[in-house]
Design a protein around this motif. Structure first.
Motif, PDB file in Angstrom:
ATOM      1  N   UNK A 231       0.828  -1.209   0.000  1.00 49.71           N
ATOM      2  CA  UNK A 231       0.000   0.000   0.000  1.00 49.71           C
ATOM      3  C   UNK A 231       0.863   1.261   0.000  1.00 49.71           C
ATOM      4  N   UNK A 232       1.938   1.240   0.781  1.00 51.20           N
ATOM      5  CA  UNK A 232       2.826   2.399   0.832  1.00 51.20           C
ATOM      6  C   UNK A 232       3.458   2.644  -0.538  1.00 51.20           C
ATOM      7  N   UNK A 233       3.935   1.597  -1.184  1.00 49.95           N
ATOM      8  CA  UNK A 233       4.554   1.762  -2.501  1.00 49.95           C
ATOM      9  C   UNK A 233       3.529   2.244  -3.524  1.00 49.95           C
ATOM     10  N   UNK A 234       2.325   1.695  -3.473  1.00 46.97           N
ATOM     11  CA  UNK A 234       1.273   2.140  -4.403  1.00 46.97           C
ATOM     12  C   UNK A 234       0.990   3.627  -4.242  1.00 46.97           C
ATOM     13  N   UNK A 235       0.906   4.079  -2.986  1.00 46.03           N
ATOM     14  CA  UNK A 235       0.671   5.509  -2.734  1.00 46.03           C
ATOM     15  C   UNK A 235       1.827   6.363  -3.242  1.00 46.03           C
ATOM     16  N   UNK A 236       3.055   5.946  -2.947  1.00 50.47           N
ATOM     17  CA  UNK A 236       4.226   6.694  -3.401  1.00 50.47           C
ATOM     18  C   UNK A 236       4.233   6.786  -4.924  1.00 50.47           C
ATOM     19  N   UNK A 237       4.010   5.660  -5.582  1.00 45.90           N
ATOM     20  CA  UNK A 237       4.069   5.610  -7.045  1.00 45.90           C
ATOM     21  C   UNK A 237       3.032   6.539  -7.667  1.00 45.90           C
ATOM     22  N   UNK A 238       1.799   6.485  -7.206  1.00 39.69           N
ATOM     23  CA  UNK A 238       0.761   7.323  -7.823  1.00 39.69           C
ATOM     24  C   UNK A 238       1.056   8.814  -7.615  1.00 39.69           C
ATOM     25  N   UNK A 239       1.545   9.196  -6.428  1.00 41.13           N
ATOM     26  CA  UNK A 239       1.898  10.603  -6.180  1.00 41.13           C
ATOM     27  C   UNK A 239       3.058  11.043  -7.063  1.00 41.13           C
ATOM     28  N   UNK A 240       4.079  10.212  -7.147  1.00 45.17           N
ATOM     29  CA  UNK A 240       5.273  10.592  -7.890  1.00 45.17           C
ATOM     30  C   UNK A 240       5.048  10.590  -9.395  1.00 45.17           C
ATOM     31  N   UNK A 241       4.197   9.711  -9.882  1.00 49.63           N
ATOM     32  CA  UNK A 241       3.857   9.755 -11.306  1.00 49.63           C
ATOM     33  C   UNK A 241       3.214  11.098 -11.653  1.00 49.63           C
TER      34      UNK A 241
END
Length: 156
Positions: A135-145
């Motif tokens: 979940x943490x990686x998914x959140x990071x990825x969507x924000x950074x994209x």
């Protein structure tokens, strides 16, 4: 298979913690570069970028803490020395960059590198049934994209 207190296989936990430490090292380097960009930016875009870089380094600082706490949750030890960060960092270091396009270009390159690391961790955490890291990686990825898209749009 021996599981830790949160139900993750011990071997998977060690691999995840190792990769999260790589991410931590890269985020610490990215954070410090953002501080330098914030301090050193010059030119007609100063006010806009000075504020944006502060927003980005504040976000990076929060993510550093989240990553370290996730490593602790996995019952491992987060790296915490500059030497360890330097040895593991793949993101570029901002060294006295004051030009707006070079600064934003460095952020684009850094975010692209962070996304590669995060996607690799996402795959590992998915295989390990580690929903917390996933979940943490998914959140990071969507924000950074989204940030990457905006930075590229700014570059034109």
């Amino acid at each position: 298979m021996e599981k830790n207190i949160i139900g993750i296989d011990q071997k998977d936990m060690q691999s995840l913690a190792q990769e999260l430490n790589v991410l931590l090292a890269n985020f610490q380097t990215y954070y410090q570069s953002l501080r330098g960009l914030h301090w050193n930016i010059k030119g007609k875009n100063f006010f806009e970028l000075h504020l944006k870089f502060e927003e980005l380094y504040t976000d990076a600082q929060e993510k550093v803490d989240m990553i370290a706490e996730r490593i602790l949750t996995l019952q491992a030890t987060p790296l915490h020395t500059f030497n360890e960060y330097t040895n593991l960092a793949k993101v570029p270091v901002a060294n006295h960059i004051s030009n707006d396009e070079k600064a934003v270009g460095l952020i684009v390159t850094s975010l692209s590198e962070l996304l590669k690391i995060e996607r690799s961790i996402l795959n590992l955490s998915d295989e390990a049934n580690d929903e917390g890291t996933n979940a943490m990686m998914s959140d990071f990825i969507s924000e950074q994209e989204k940030t990457l898209w905006m930075m590229n749009a700014w570059l034109g």
